[in-house]
Design a protein around this motif. Sequence first.
Motif, PDB file in Angstrom:
ATOM      1  N   THR A 200     -31.210  14.972  35.959  1.00  0.00           N
ATOM      2  CA  THR A 200     -31.071  13.960  37.016  1.00  0.00           C
ATOM      3  C   THR A 200     -31.001  12.536  36.464  1.00  0.00           C
ATOM      4  O   THR A 200     -30.629  11.616  37.186  1.00  0.00           O
ATOM      5  CB  THR A 200     -32.263  14.026  38.004  1.00  0.00           C
ATOM      6  N   ILE A 201     -31.367  12.356  35.184  1.00  0.00           N
ATOM      7  CA  ILE A 201     -31.318  11.010  34.609  1.00  0.00           C
ATOM      8  C   ILE A 201     -29.872  10.594  34.367  1.00  0.00           C
ATOM      9  O   ILE A 201     -29.098  11.339  33.742  1.00  0.00           O
ATOM     10  CB  ILE A 201     -32.087  10.970  33.259  1.00  0.00           C
ATOM     11  N   CYS A 376     -25.381   1.167  35.404  1.00  0.00           N
ATOM     12  CA  CYS A 376     -24.571   2.376  35.521  1.00  0.00           C
ATOM     13  C   CYS A 376     -23.202   2.272  34.861  1.00  0.00           C
ATOM     14  O   CYS A 376     -22.477   1.293  35.057  1.00  0.00           O
ATOM     15  CB  CYS A 376     -24.332   2.666  37.000  1.00  0.00           C
ATOM     16  N   THR A 377     -22.847   3.261  34.102  1.00  0.00           N
ATOM     17  CA  THR A 377     -21.460   3.438  33.656  1.00  0.00           C
ATOM     18  C   THR A 377     -20.854   4.465  34.622  1.00  0.00           C
ATOM     19  O   THR A 377     -21.573   5.034  35.452  1.00  0.00           O
ATOM     20  CB  THR A 377     -21.426   4.018  32.230  1.00  0.00           C
ATOM     21  N   ILE A 383     -23.507  11.143  37.652  1.00  0.00           N
ATOM     22  CA  ILE A 383     -24.749  11.937  37.673  1.00  0.00           C
ATOM     23  C   ILE A 383     -25.598  11.524  38.873  1.00  0.00           C
ATOM     24  O   ILE A 383     -26.116  12.359  39.615  1.00  0.00           O
ATOM     25  CB  ILE A 383     -25.556  11.739  36.364  1.00  0.00           C
ATOM     26  N   LEU A 384     -25.707  10.210  39.073  1.00  0.00           N
ATOM     27  CA  LEU A 384     -26.501   9.724  40.216  1.00  0.00           C
ATOM     28  C   LEU A 384     -25.917  10.248  41.524  1.00  0.00           C
ATOM     29  O   LEU A 384     -26.634  10.718  42.399  1.00  0.00           O
ATOM     30  CB  LEU A 384     -26.488   8.199  40.246  1.00  0.00           C
ATOM     31  N   ALA A 385     -24.585  10.177  41.633  1.00  0.00           N
ATOM     32  CA  ALA A 385     -23.929  10.626  42.868  1.00  0.00           C
ATOM     33  C   ALA A 385     -24.184  12.107  43.080  1.00  0.00           C
ATOM     34  O   ALA A 385     -24.467  12.557  44.182  1.00  0.00           O
ATOM     35  CB  ALA A 385     -22.434  10.346  42.787  1.00  0.00           C
ATOM     36  N   MET A 393     -18.928  14.504  42.632  1.00  0.00           N
ATOM     37  CA  MET A 393     -17.977  13.419  42.868  1.00  0.00           C
ATOM     38  C   MET A 393     -16.769  13.625  41.965  1.00  0.00           C
ATOM     39  O   MET A 393     -16.905  14.049  40.830  1.00  0.00           O
ATOM     40  CB  MET A 393     -18.629  12.094  42.479  1.00  0.00           C
ATOM     41  N   THR A 394     -15.624  13.302  42.467  1.00  0.00           N
ATOM     42  CA  THR A 394     -14.447  13.445  41.621  1.00  0.00           C
ATOM     43  C   THR A 394     -14.165  12.126  40.940  1.00  0.00           C
ATOM     44  O   THR A 394     -14.526  11.062  41.432  1.00  0.00           O
ATOM     45  CB  THR A 394     -13.222  13.824  42.470  1.00  0.00           C
ATOM     46  N   THR A 395     -13.525  12.199  39.810  1.00  0.00           N
ATOM     47  CA  THR A 395     -13.248  10.991  39.053  1.00  0.00           C
ATOM     48  C   THR A 395     -12.453   9.958  39.861  1.00  0.00           C
ATOM     49  O   THR A 395     -12.771   8.777  39.834  1.00  0.00           O
ATOM     50  CB  THR A 395     -12.525  11.342  37.738  1.00  0.00           C
TER      51      THR A 395
END
Length: 403
Positions: A200-201, A376-377, A383-385, A393-395
């Motif tokens: 989750t990180i 965030c990158t 990962i967060l999403a 999430m899609t790119t």
Amino acid sequence: MVINGLMNELLPYELRDALTLSTADVVRRLRARLSPTHTVVIDEAEGLAPNQLFDAARAYLASLTGTASAARRLRASRVDEAQGILVTMDHGEETVDVHDGVTYTWRLVSRDVAGNSGSFASHGSGAGQHGRRGPHGGCHRSFELSFHKKHKEQALASYLPFVVDAAKAIRDRHRDLKMHMIEYDAWTPVDLRHPSTFDTIAMDGDLKRSVMDDLERFVGRKDYYRRTGRAWKRGYLLYGPPGTGKSSLVAAMANYLKFDIYDLELTEVKSNSDLRRLLVGMSNRSILVVEDIDCSVDLPQRGHEGGERRARHSFIGGEDNEDKVTLSGLLNFVDGLWSTSGEERIIVFTTNYKERLDPALLRPGRMDMHIHMGYCTSESFRILARTTTSSKMTTPYIRRSRS
Ligand SMILES: Nc1ncnc2c1ncn2[C@@H]1O[C@H](COP(=O)(O)OP(=O)(O)OP(=O)(O)O)[C@@H](O)[C@H]1O
């Protein structure tokens, strides 16, 4: 009475003993004499103290039950949430285990507490009933470990220690983690239920992998630390702007290694002697965390904003406290007493302002790894999403949201 007295006077102990045995006992003893099998009895308790080997065997066998176990009657229990469901064999049942090519048979046996009816091994449901009277069923429980007599040395010198180590690893996996905080000058534990994990990180993938590798290397190098005479400890400095996941990373490390956390709030520590006591009072396999190190101790280069806290901290009872906590005091304890009084310990300092830190802390060799937690990158946002929406999430979506 007279005959009894005469028997006691005239007959040797072994013969008296044989005469008082039941036929079943005689048969059992004879069979034991002739059998090529040796048996080790592991009682549940040694006097009043629990026998750790019994507990280890129980945990280890529970991990085999259902696969290697031939037991047809099983016991299932759930003592706490973290433990999950523990499935063990019932009284009188057997589990066979093969280790290093040797076959071992484990049997759970119950003996009458009063002891006056001799020993019995319970079989099937009837014996199971018997075994449920009193404390632990009104009976002393034992595991009987049997193996061919030619493997006696292997069983005692290699297999039993293996069972103890395996049980320890199993318990560590299921153990409730604790977060220790300072209250009334002493550590007070509370359950650590922080959900953060390395999954989750949100952070750079390579950095995350290198942190995980570093932790794994650290815990797997017991022999290396012993051989080289170095203290088995590791230091991490986490730095980056507020709210970028430093505390979450500490929780992820604890969850990953199954280590307790000791949250050292330095402003709660009145003196170096208190600090020493707290550090010595920590358990092994733990993480000592000093958050916002730039704000908590008397740092020479701290600017105006730290002045107020410094003044509050340096004076105890209205007098200048000679024994006040300083960064050099802390580092000395960590390098000295703390390192030598325990094993498998990690220390983590966090800061929002690396540039404000005392050079003593940044010196090479002081903290083994410096980890930058930044904003965030696209990778960490994904990962967060994923963890917040539980959907991938899609790119393209990320690209759109960044533009
Ligand atoms: N990189 C991250 N990965 C996962 N969660 C994050 C991350 N950064 C922030 N968060 C979330 O934001 C909240 C704050 O994060 P956290 O307390 O770990 O940050 P911090 O860097 O320790 O902050 P501070 O410096 O203010 O103590 C937490 O709820 C956490 O779940």
